[in-house]
Scaffold this motif. Structure first.
Motif, PDB file in Angstrom:
ATOM      1  N   UNK A 266      31.964  32.478  32.031  1.00 26.65           N
ATOM      2  CA  UNK A 266      32.683  31.226  31.764  1.00 26.65           C
ATOM      3  C   UNK A 266      32.288  30.661  30.403  1.00 26.65           C
ATOM      4  N   UNK A 267      31.009  30.697  30.094  1.00 19.48           N
ATOM      5  CA  UNK A 267      30.553  30.216  28.776  1.00 19.48           C
ATOM      6  C   UNK A 267      31.217  31.013  27.659  1.00 19.48           C
ATOM      7  N   UNK A 268      31.245  32.329  27.809  1.00 17.43           N
ATOM      8  CA  UNK A 268      31.867  33.165  26.774  1.00 17.43           C
ATOM      9  C   UNK A 268      33.356  32.908  26.678  1.00 17.43           C
ATOM     10  N   UNK A 269      34.019  32.748  27.823  1.00 18.16           N
ATOM     11  CA  UNK A 269      35.460  32.493  27.807  1.00 18.16           C
ATOM     12  C   UNK A 269      35.788  31.170  27.118  1.00 18.16           C
TER      13      UNK A 269
ATOM     14  N   UNK B 266      47.158  38.865  35.371  1.00 22.42           N
ATOM     15  CA  UNK B 266      48.586  38.679  35.574  1.00 22.42           C
ATOM     16  C   UNK B 266      49.329  39.324  34.409  1.00 22.42           C
ATOM     17  N   UNK B 267      49.525  40.636  34.444  1.00 23.10           N
ATOM     18  CA  UNK B 267      50.106  41.369  33.317  1.00 23.10           C
ATOM     19  C   UNK B 267      51.480  40.870  32.881  1.00 23.10           C
ATOM     20  N   UNK B 268      52.254  40.287  33.796  1.00 22.37           N
ATOM     21  CA  UNK B 268      53.604  39.848  33.447  1.00 22.37           C
ATOM     22  C   UNK B 268      53.640  38.548  32.676  1.00 22.37           C
ATOM     23  N   UNK B 269      52.591  37.723  32.788  1.00 21.37           N
ATOM     24  CA  UNK B 269      52.642  36.398  32.159  1.00 21.37           C
ATOM     25  C   UNK B 269      52.312  36.447  30.684  1.00 21.37           C
ATOM     26  N   UNK B 270      51.444  37.370  30.282  1.00 21.27           N
ATOM     27  CA  UNK B 270      51.042  37.430  28.874  1.00 21.27           C
ATOM     28  C   UNK B 270      50.213  36.235  28.494  1.00 21.27           C
ATOM     29  N   UNK B 271      49.721  36.185  27.208  1.00 18.72           N
ATOM     30  CA  UNK B 271      48.865  35.064  26.763  1.00 18.72           C
ATOM     31  C   UNK B 271      49.616  33.773  26.590  1.00 18.72           C
TER      32      UNK B 271
ATOM     33  N   UNK C 147      40.068  34.572  22.708  1.00 18.78           N
ATOM     34  CA  UNK C 147      40.713  35.882  22.811  1.00 18.78           C
ATOM     35  C   UNK C 147      40.282  36.614  24.087  1.00 18.78           C
ATOM     36  N   UNK C 148      39.053  36.379  24.550  1.00 11.46           N
ATOM     37  CA  UNK C 148      38.610  36.970  25.810  1.00 11.46           C
ATOM     38  C   UNK C 148      39.388  36.386  26.989  1.00 11.46           C
ATOM     39  N   UNK C 149      39.653  35.107  26.924  1.00 11.62           N
ATOM     40  CA  UNK C 149      40.438  34.464  27.976  1.00 11.62           C
ATOM     41  C   UNK C 149      41.853  35.044  28.006  1.00 11.62           C
ATOM     42  N   UNK C 150      42.441  35.247  26.840  1.00 12.84           N
ATOM     43  CA  UNK C 150      43.780  35.852  26.778  1.00 12.84           C
ATOM     44  C   UNK C 150      43.774  37.255  27.381  1.00 12.84           C
TER      45      UNK C 150
END
Length: 120
Positions: free
Chosen positions: A97-100, A115-120, A105-108
């Motif tokens: 969580x700290x890193x995210x 959820x591959x369909x939603x995208x960033x 970009x890690x969160x994206x």
């Protein structure tokens, strides 16, 4: 506002366990009548809960005390999720969580995996 959040979370946790106000109060050791009245007063924001009763409530409802005090539904969900894993996993997840939070970009990337369909 904090009292309203606590009251809403208390109702949610109590209902999650399938307990009436009376049953929760009784399980807390307050007796059925006194307990029902006390829980009702917490849920209707008439009385604020003290730290000792907060701990007893949380243990009786089998949730972390922090869950009852969470500022948002998302935070409450995260607290419950963390409570369901062992301490080592909690430490690992806290680090993630700290890193995210510091590396968007890690969160994206994680969102894309989850959820591959939603995208960033």
């Amino acid at each position: 506002m904090p009292r309203a959040l606590f009251a809403a979370r208390l109702v949610q946790a109590r209902e999650l366990r399938g307990l009436s106000q009376r049953a929760l109060g009784d399980r807390m050791g307050l007796g059925k009548d006194k307990g029902s009245s006390r829980i009702n007063r917490y849920e209707h924001q008439v009385t604020a809960v003290g730290f000792d009763n907060l701990d007893v409530l949380a243990k009786t409802l089998e949730v972390p005390a922090a869950y009852l005090l969470a500022e948002s539904p998302e935070m409450a969900d995260a607290i419950l999720a963390l409570a369901q894993v062992n301490r080592s996993q909690q430490a690992d997840l806290a680090e993630v969580i700290k890193r995210l939070s510091t590396e968007p970009e890690l969160l994206d990337q994680l969102r894309a995996l989850v959820n591959p369909k939603s995208g960033p």
